[in-house]
Design an enzyme around this catalytic site. Structure first.
Site, PDB file in Angstrom:
ATOM      1  N   HIS A 208     -32.789 -56.028  50.331  1.00 54.92           N
ATOM      2  CA  HIS A 208     -31.483 -55.863  49.679  1.00 54.92           C
ATOM      3  C   HIS A 208     -30.808 -54.530  49.965  1.00 54.92           C
ATOM      4  O   HIS A 208     -29.670 -54.322  49.581  1.00 54.92           O
ATOM      5  CB  HIS A 208     -31.613 -56.047  48.169  1.00 54.92           C
ATOM      6  CG  HIS A 208     -32.278 -54.878  47.495  1.00 54.92           C
ATOM      7  ND1 HIS A 208     -33.635 -54.676  47.529  1.00 54.92           N
ATOM      8  CD2 HIS A 208     -31.773 -53.844  46.806  1.00 54.92           C
ATOM      9  CE1 HIS A 208     -33.923 -53.573  46.881  1.00 54.92           C
ATOM     10  NE2 HIS A 208     -32.812 -53.035  46.430  1.00 54.92           N
TER      11      HIS A 208
HETATM   12  C1  UD1 Z   1     -29.044 -52.034  42.731  1.00 57.91           C
HETATM   13  C2  UD1 Z   1     -29.499 -50.594  42.857  1.00 57.91           C
HETATM   14  C3  UD1 Z   1     -30.733 -50.522  43.743  1.00 57.91           C
HETATM   15  C4  UD1 Z   1     -31.811 -51.465  43.254  1.00 57.91           C
HETATM   16  C5  UD1 Z   1     -31.203 -52.863  43.212  1.00 57.91           C
HETATM   17  C6  UD1 Z   1     -32.189 -53.927  42.778  1.00 57.91           C
HETATM   18  C7  UD1 Z   1     -27.717 -48.915  42.772  1.00 57.91           C
HETATM   19  C8  UD1 Z   1     -26.959 -47.933  43.583  1.00 57.91           C
HETATM   20  N1  UD1 Z   1     -28.493 -49.770  43.474  1.00 57.91           N
HETATM   21  O1  UD1 Z   1     -28.606 -52.455  44.029  1.00 57.91           O
HETATM   22  O2  UD1 Z   1     -31.243 -49.207  43.705  1.00 57.91           O
HETATM   23  O3  UD1 Z   1     -32.913 -51.429  44.121  1.00 57.91           O
HETATM   24  O4  UD1 Z   1     -30.109 -52.822  42.292  1.00 57.91           O
HETATM   25  O5  UD1 Z   1     -31.590 -55.183  42.876  1.00 57.91           O
HETATM   26  O6  UD1 Z   1     -27.622 -48.904  41.570  1.00 57.91           O
HETATM   27  N2  UD1 Z   1     -24.858 -59.128  42.292  1.00 57.91           N
HETATM   28  C9  UD1 Z   1     -24.858 -60.374  41.741  1.00 57.91           C
HETATM   29  N3  UD1 Z   1     -25.447 -60.542  40.521  1.00 57.91           N
HETATM   30  C10 UD1 Z   1     -26.027 -59.523  39.850  1.00 57.91           C
HETATM   31  C11 UD1 Z   1     -26.016 -58.225  40.407  1.00 57.91           C
HETATM   32  C12 UD1 Z   1     -25.435 -58.052  41.635  1.00 57.91           C
HETATM   33  O7  UD1 Z   1     -24.340 -61.325  42.317  1.00 57.91           O
HETATM   34  O8  UD1 Z   1     -26.564 -59.753  38.732  1.00 57.91           O
HETATM   35  C13 UD1 Z   1     -24.240 -58.934  43.620  1.00 57.91           C
HETATM   36  C14 UD1 Z   1     -22.812 -58.488  43.509  1.00 57.91           C
HETATM   37  O9  UD1 Z   1     -22.105 -59.087  44.533  1.00 57.91           O
HETATM   38  C15 UD1 Z   1     -22.859 -57.007  43.742  1.00 57.91           C
HETATM   39  C16 UD1 Z   1     -24.047 -56.884  44.694  1.00 57.91           C
HETATM   40  O10 UD1 Z   1     -24.947 -57.922  44.308  1.00 57.91           O
HETATM   41  O11 UD1 Z   1     -21.684 -56.489  44.256  1.00 57.91           O
HETATM   42  C17 UD1 Z   1     -24.722 -55.556  44.603  1.00 57.91           C
HETATM   43  O12 UD1 Z   1     -25.061 -55.260  43.237  1.00 57.91           O
HETATM   44  P1  UD1 Z   1     -25.176 -53.736  42.743  1.00 57.91           P
HETATM   45  O13 UD1 Z   1     -25.569 -53.679  41.333  1.00 57.91           O
HETATM   46  O14 UD1 Z   1     -23.948 -53.002  43.141  1.00 57.91           O
HETATM   47  O15 UD1 Z   1     -26.334 -53.131  43.634  1.00 57.91           O
HETATM   48  P2  UD1 Z   1     -27.692 -53.748  44.188  1.00 57.91           P
HETATM   49  O16 UD1 Z   1     -27.516 -53.979  45.642  1.00 57.91           O
HETATM   50  O17 UD1 Z   1     -28.230 -54.872  43.362  1.00 57.91           O
END
Ligand code: UD1
Length: 367
Positions: A208
């Site tokens: 991820h």
């Molecule tokens: C975040 C953390 C990362 C951690 C990871 C675990 C930061 C900077 N990054 O990254 O350190 O290892 O979580 O997963 O805080 N999304 C969904 N559903 C959700 C959450 C996210 O669809 O419940 C999708 C969304 O499109 C979102 C993307 O995933 O834009 C990224 O989510 P985000 O919370 O920004 O960061 P992660 O890549 O999950």
């Protein structure tokens, strides 16, 4: 003592759960805030259920967005919560955007509230400032009044940045508290059997990190390597929402179709898959630690790791960087034959870190 515990994203939940339990068991007050950075059922609620966590007292519902938007939304909505709750400590864990956002809010209000900041998992460093997590870690550590470290290698990193030794306390790895507590339930899960997997004869992979999944070349290289490995043993791949979205946008979905694809799985199912795997290939921080605690070989698909103890003492190795299909495949092959290695479990990864965290904070709280 009153702790205000912050959880925001998936890797936070297994760190907060044991601290919440240990604080309450010791007769302290503990209030839980969920920022809502992760909100899908499988990224959040499934973890609360598996870990037996109570509903949070506060749910900020911030959701996804750019780093700036997400961080700003957490800050704005956390401020009134902190003022209302009036804790002795704001406890933040790990390195996600919610961690830094809440530490920053608490730091600006410390004179007014008297609530100090404790950072659990302090002192980890990748040295790579392109990683959002590295920025979050370094800045959170700078703001924290109490830095609780998971492994002995963390303290020198903090001292080198000029952080006073008196603020630092080695407590061990709280994530392993959860792992140990949940292992019996995980072993009883039926998912591995339902997928037709044989213990010790399959690979588990997760991906991820932006450096892997936002970069088409890197994503293609990893998926191609996994495809080759998949010709030798089943590859189980619970897909993070971000990875699925990017693979679709880059037209790489046909590569994904070669694997046993799953939606993101809950904590117990993930642990069930991990503890029976031959090798885990991942870019997750948590899995590097969990595989070391379980004695399962791990290949980390990153340029470096902020958890070097998993390499020097545990079962982890870094794939050659930049990732190529040959490099990843060779690392998998090396990991596969290393099963009887001399790995040991790092100090303080003993299931009692949460008790030590609570005791450390209580000792630093004026009566
Ligand atoms: C975040 C953390 C990362 C951690 C990871 C675990 C930061 C900077 N990054 O990254 O350190 O290892 O979580 O997963 O805080 N999304 C969904 N559903 C959700 C959450 C996210 O669809 O419940 C999708 C969304 O499109 C979102 C993307 O995933 O834009 C990224 O989510 P985000 O919370 O920004 O960061 P992660 O890549 O999950």
């Amino acid at each position: 003592m009153h702790l205000l515990l912050v959880a925001g994203a998936r890797p936070n939940f297994m760190k907060v759960a044991p601290i919440l339990r240990a604080a309450r068991a010791a007769g302290h007050r503990a209030t839980l805030v969920h920022t809502g950075q992760h909100y899908d059922h499988q990224m959040s609620a499934a973890f609360f259920a598996d870990l037996g966590m109570p509903d949070p007292e506060y749910h900020l519902g911030v959701g996804s967005g750019s780093h700036a938007a997400q961080t700003a939304r957490v800050m704005e909505s956390f401020e009134p919560v902190l003022l209302e709750a009036g804790p002795d400590w704001v406890v933040v864990v790990g390195d996600v955007n919610s961690t830094l956002a809440c530490a920053l809010v608490a730091s600006k209000l410390v004179e007014r509230t008297g609530a100090r900041i404790a950072h659990v998992e302090a002192g980890l460093r990748s040295g790579d400032w392109r990683m959002p997590e590295e920025v979050n870690r370094v800045l959170t550590d700078r703001l924290a009044h109490c830095l609780l470290t998971p492994s002995r290698d963390a303290e020198p990193n903090l001292l080198a940045e000029g952080i006073e030794a008196a603020r630092i306390e080695f407590v061990g790895n709280v994530m392993i508290d959860t792992l140990r507590q949940q292992l019996p339930q995980a072993r009883a899960r039926r998912l591995p059997a339902e997928l037709g997997l044989t213990r010790g004869a399959y690979v588990v992979t997760t991906l991820h990190r932006p450096s892997n999944v936002d970069d088409p070349q890197s994503l293609r290289a990893v998926l191609e390597a996994l495809g080759r490995i998949g010709e030798r043993m089943p590859v189980v791949f619970p897909v993070h929402p971000r990875t699925r979205k990017n693979a679709a946008a880059l037209g790489l979905e046909p590569l994904l179709a070669r694997f046993r694809l799953l939606e993101p799985v809950g904590y117990q199912d993930m642990l069930a898959l991990t503890q029976g795997a031959a090798v885990v290939l991942t870019d997750s921080g948590g899995l590097q630690e969990e595989t070391t605690a379980l004695g399962i070989p791990c290949v980390t698909l990153r340029e470096q790791t902020e958890r070097p103890v998993t390499v020097t003492e545990g079962t982890n190795r870094l794939a050659p960087w930049p990732l190529t299909p040959d490099g990843v495949e060779a690392s998998w092959a090396a990991a596969l034959t290393s099963r009887d290695g001399m790995a040991r479990i790092p100090e303080g990864w003993d299931g009692r870190a949460a008790e030590r965290i609570v005791a450390a904070l209580a000792a630093r709280t004026p009566a």
